[in-house]
Scaffold this motif. Structure first.
Motif, PDB file in Angstrom:
ATOM      1  N   LEU A  68       0.827  -1.211   0.000  1.00 41.34           N
ATOM      2  CA  LEU A  68       0.000   0.000   0.000  1.00 41.34           C
ATOM      3  C   LEU A  68       0.861   1.261   0.000  1.00 41.34           C
ATOM      4  O   LEU A  68       0.552   2.226  -0.699  1.00 41.34           O
ATOM      5  N   ALA A  69       1.938   1.258   0.765  1.00 40.93           N
ATOM      6  CA  ALA A  69       2.790   2.447   0.818  1.00 40.93           C
ATOM      7  C   ALA A  69       3.374   2.765  -0.554  1.00 40.93           C
ATOM      8  O   ALA A  69       3.447   3.925  -0.960  1.00 40.93           O
ATOM      9  N   ALA A  70       3.810   1.715  -1.265  1.00 38.35           N
ATOM     10  CA  ALA A  70       4.349   1.930  -2.611  1.00 38.35           C
ATOM     11  C   ALA A  70       3.277   2.484  -3.535  1.00 38.35           C
ATOM     12  O   ALA A  70       3.531   3.382  -4.351  1.00 38.35           O
ATOM     13  N   ARG A  71       2.076   1.961  -3.429  1.00 41.20           N
ATOM     14  CA  ARG A  71       0.966   2.443  -4.265  1.00 41.20           C
ATOM     15  C   ARG A  71       0.679   3.921  -3.994  1.00 41.20           C
ATOM     16  O   ARG A  71       0.560   4.720  -4.931  1.00 41.20           O
ATOM     17  N   LEU A  72       0.606   4.302  -2.741  1.00 41.14           N
ATOM     18  CA  LEU A  72       0.294   5.683  -2.409  1.00 41.14           C
ATOM     19  C   LEU A  72       1.449   6.619  -2.736  1.00 41.14           C
ATOM     20  O   LEU A  72       1.239   7.795  -3.022  1.00 41.14           O
ATOM     21  N   ALA A 113      12.881  -0.223   0.439  1.00 45.35           N
ATOM     22  CA  ALA A 113      12.910   0.901   1.371  1.00 45.35           C
ATOM     23  C   ALA A 113      11.963   1.995   0.881  1.00 45.35           C
ATOM     24  O   ALA A 113      11.881   2.286  -0.312  1.00 45.35           O
ATOM     25  N   ILE A 114      11.235   2.586   1.820  1.00 47.70           N
ATOM     26  CA  ILE A 114      10.270   3.632   1.514  1.00 47.70           C
ATOM     27  C   ILE A 114      10.842   4.982   1.941  1.00 47.70           C
ATOM     28  O   ILE A 114      11.339   5.134   3.055  1.00 47.70           O
ATOM     29  N   GLY A 115      10.762   5.963   1.036  1.00 46.27           N
ATOM     30  CA  GLY A 115      11.326   7.283   1.316  1.00 46.27           C
ATOM     31  C   GLY A 115      10.585   8.025   2.420  1.00 46.27           C
ATOM     32  O   GLY A 115       9.423   7.738   2.730  1.00 46.27           O
ATOM     33  N   LYS A 116      11.278   9.008   3.006  1.00 47.36           N
ATOM     34  CA  LYS A 116      10.683   9.762   4.114  1.00 47.36           C
ATOM     35  C   LYS A 116       9.460  10.564   3.697  1.00 47.36           C
ATOM     36  O   LYS A 116       8.623  10.911   4.525  1.00 47.36           O
ATOM     37  N   GLY A 117       9.355  10.869   2.415  1.00 44.88           N
ATOM     38  CA  GLY A 117       8.206  11.633   1.945  1.00 44.88           C
ATOM     39  C   GLY A 117       6.967  10.799   1.696  1.00 44.88           C
ATOM     40  O   GLY A 117       5.893  11.346   1.396  1.00 44.88           O
ATOM     41  N   ASN A 118       7.074   9.472   1.828  1.00 45.49           N
ATOM     42  CA  ASN A 118       5.912   8.606   1.599  1.00 45.49           C
ATOM     43  C   ASN A 118       4.834   8.886   2.635  1.00 45.49           C
ATOM     44  O   ASN A 118       5.127   9.026   3.830  1.00 45.49           O
ATOM     45  N   PRO A 119       3.559   8.985   2.217  1.00 41.55           N
ATOM     46  CA  PRO A 119       2.496   9.337   3.168  1.00 41.55           C
ATOM     47  C   PRO A 119       2.339   8.354   4.329  1.00 41.55           C
ATOM     48  O   PRO A 119       2.049   8.767   5.458  1.00 41.55           O
ATOM     49  N   ARG A 121       4.736   6.532   5.681  1.00 43.55           N
ATOM     50  CA  ARG A 121       5.865   6.769   6.592  1.00 43.55           C
ATOM     51  C   ARG A 121       5.645   8.046   7.412  1.00 43.55           C
ATOM     52  O   ARG A 121       6.010   8.109   8.595  1.00 43.55           O
ATOM     53  N   LYS A 122       5.061   9.054   6.792  1.00 44.72           N
ATOM     54  CA  LYS A 122       4.753  10.289   7.519  1.00 44.72           C
ATOM     55  C   LYS A 122       3.734  10.038   8.624  1.00 44.72           C
ATOM     56  O   LYS A 122       3.857  10.569   9.735  1.00 44.72           O
ATOM     57  N   MET A 123       2.737   9.221   8.330  1.00 45.83           N
ATOM     58  CA  MET A 123       1.720   8.906   9.345  1.00 45.83           C
ATOM     59  C   MET A 123       2.333   8.144  10.513  1.00 45.83           C
ATOM     60  O   MET A 123       1.995   8.400  11.678  1.00 45.83           O
ATOM     61  N   VAL A 124       3.216   7.210  10.202  1.00 36.20           N
ATOM     62  CA  VAL A 124       3.876   6.444  11.268  1.00 36.20           C
ATOM     63  C   VAL A 124       4.631   7.384  12.201  1.00 36.20           C
ATOM     64  O   VAL A 124       4.601   7.225  13.428  1.00 36.20           O
ATOM     65  N   SER A 125       5.311   8.378  11.620  1.00 36.25           N
ATOM     66  CA  SER A 125       6.086   9.330  12.427  1.00 36.25           C
ATOM     67  C   SER A 125       5.191  10.271  13.215  1.00 36.25           C
ATOM     68  O   SER A 125       5.588  10.759  14.282  1.00 36.25           O
ATOM     69  N   ALA A 126       3.983  10.525  12.708  1.00 32.11           N
ATOM     70  CA  ALA A 126       3.105  11.517  13.334  1.00 32.11           C
ATOM     71  C   ALA A 126       2.367  10.993  14.563  1.00 32.11           C
ATOM     72  O   ALA A 126       1.937  11.784  15.407  1.00 32.11           O
ATOM     73  N   TYR A 127       2.220   9.662  14.689  1.00 25.84           N
ATOM     74  CA  TYR A 127       1.432   9.097  15.781  1.00 25.84           C
ATOM     75  C   TYR A 127       2.310   8.372  16.794  1.00 25.84           C
ATOM     76  O   TYR A 127       3.277   7.684  16.422  1.00 25.84           O
TER      77      TYR A 127
END
Length: 330
Positions: A68-72, A113-119, A121-127
């Motif tokens: 899903l992360a790759a798709r988004l 590996a998923i980049g830091k700009g991936n949505p 990954r951003k959600m994981v960091s935000a919660y």
């Protein structure tokens, strides 16, 4: 809680998922409380249904979503109307993750590996209840340490130079390394340490690496080294026709790999298209700069002539190989 597991180390990533599954209980509890979904066409309603379902004979449910992360992350490349749909998906997903049930353990899994700009990954960091683990392939000392520890876990011992040989030739494919360690331990039995000779004798990728080295010597016009490697292969009990077959196989792999590389094909796709292990493709890609396509085609024609000459009794096998390697190095 929700997690992002990403990175190229498939073996350690799979072990971590297996550990999470084991915490659900016995196998029947795991089967009843684990859901795996493909993120390529996943709807949010499907995800919510899986996460909101009440656990059975366990206090937690595990929901694993692949890709899903790759798709988004690719949504910017989509058409405008599709992009709008993904933006809505993201907004609703973010709202849902903030209220994820306590009984749910949601894991987003990516093979790269998923980049830091991936949505995601951003959600994981935000919660506070989001966790990220990037499974980076082991290298150098870490890889050697892993091999030694894996052998010790199985009750065995291994010499330092045997560890280095395994790391050099098998690489950081931990699943393959685990298989080879198992074979070596079975071979040496209890009480004896795995030696370099054991690795050279038993591990298929080490034996094949000798062919890689021989073909490398051909590509760099190092005829002396090519002949020395051929002699070593024969001394190790390999029949000349086997050596001829393996050289032919490697040249053919190089030609196919070179053609796909020239078409900008990714290494993982080359591996899938040719049905080859990623290690073999990696070695082939490293060798291709030494050869032009026309040179590889010419070598294949010469190898066919050598094969016919040997099988029809026109030439003695070892002499035929020596002549081929000498002519190829000119």
């Amino acid at each position: 809680m929700f997690y992002l597991f990403h990175g190229d180390d498939e073996y350690r990533r799979s072990l971590e998922l297996a550990t999470m599954k084991s915490k659900l209980g016995d196998q029947s509890a795991i089967d009843l409380n684990t859901t795996e979904l493909s993120g390529s066409d996943l709807t949010l309603d499907q995800l919510i249904f899986a996460c909101d379902s009440v656990p059975f004979l366990s206090d937690k449910r595990l929901v694993i979503v692949h890709g899903l992360a790759a798709r988004l992350g690719r949504r910017k490349e989509a058409a405008e109307e599709e992009e709008d749909g993904e933006d809505v998906f993201l907004e609703r997903l973010e709202d849902y993750l903030s209220n994820l049930p306590e009984t749910a353990r949601l894991v987003f899994v990516e093979n790269r590996a998923i980049g830091k700009g991936n949505p995601i990954r951003k959600m994981v960091s935000a919660y506070d209840h989001g966790y990220e683990h990037e499974f980076v392939p082991l290298k150098g000392f870490q890889l050697s340490k892993w091999i030694s520890q894996r052998v010790e876990e199985e009750g065995g011992k291994i010499d330092r130079d045997a560890v280095q040989l395994l790391a050099n030739y098998v690489g950081n494919d931990l699943r393959l390394l685990d298989q080879e360690v198992g074979k070596l331990l079975t071979y040496v039995g209890q009480g004896r340490s795995i030696s370099r000779d054991d690795v050279e004798r038993l591990v298929s990728y080490v034996r094949e690496a000798s062919i890689f080295d021989l073909v490398d010597a051909v590509g760099t016009r190092n005829t002396k080294l090519a002949l020395q490697l051929m002699e070593k292969l024969i001394d190790d009990g390999n029949h000349p026709l086997y050596i001829l077959h393996m050289i032919t196989r490697q040249i053919r792999i190089l030609l196919q790999t070179r053609e796909l590389k020239d078409k900008q094909t990714e290494p993982g796709d080359i591996s899938a298209l040719l049905g080859l292990h990623p290690y073999v493709v990696k070695k082939a890609l490293a060798q291709t700069p030494n050869f032009a396509v026309t040179q590889l085609e010419e070598l294949l024609h010469r190898l066919l002539d050598v094969d016919v000459a040997i099988k029809t009794g026109q030439m003695e096998p070892v002499l035929a190989l020596e002549l081929f390697l000498t002519e190829a190095g000119r």
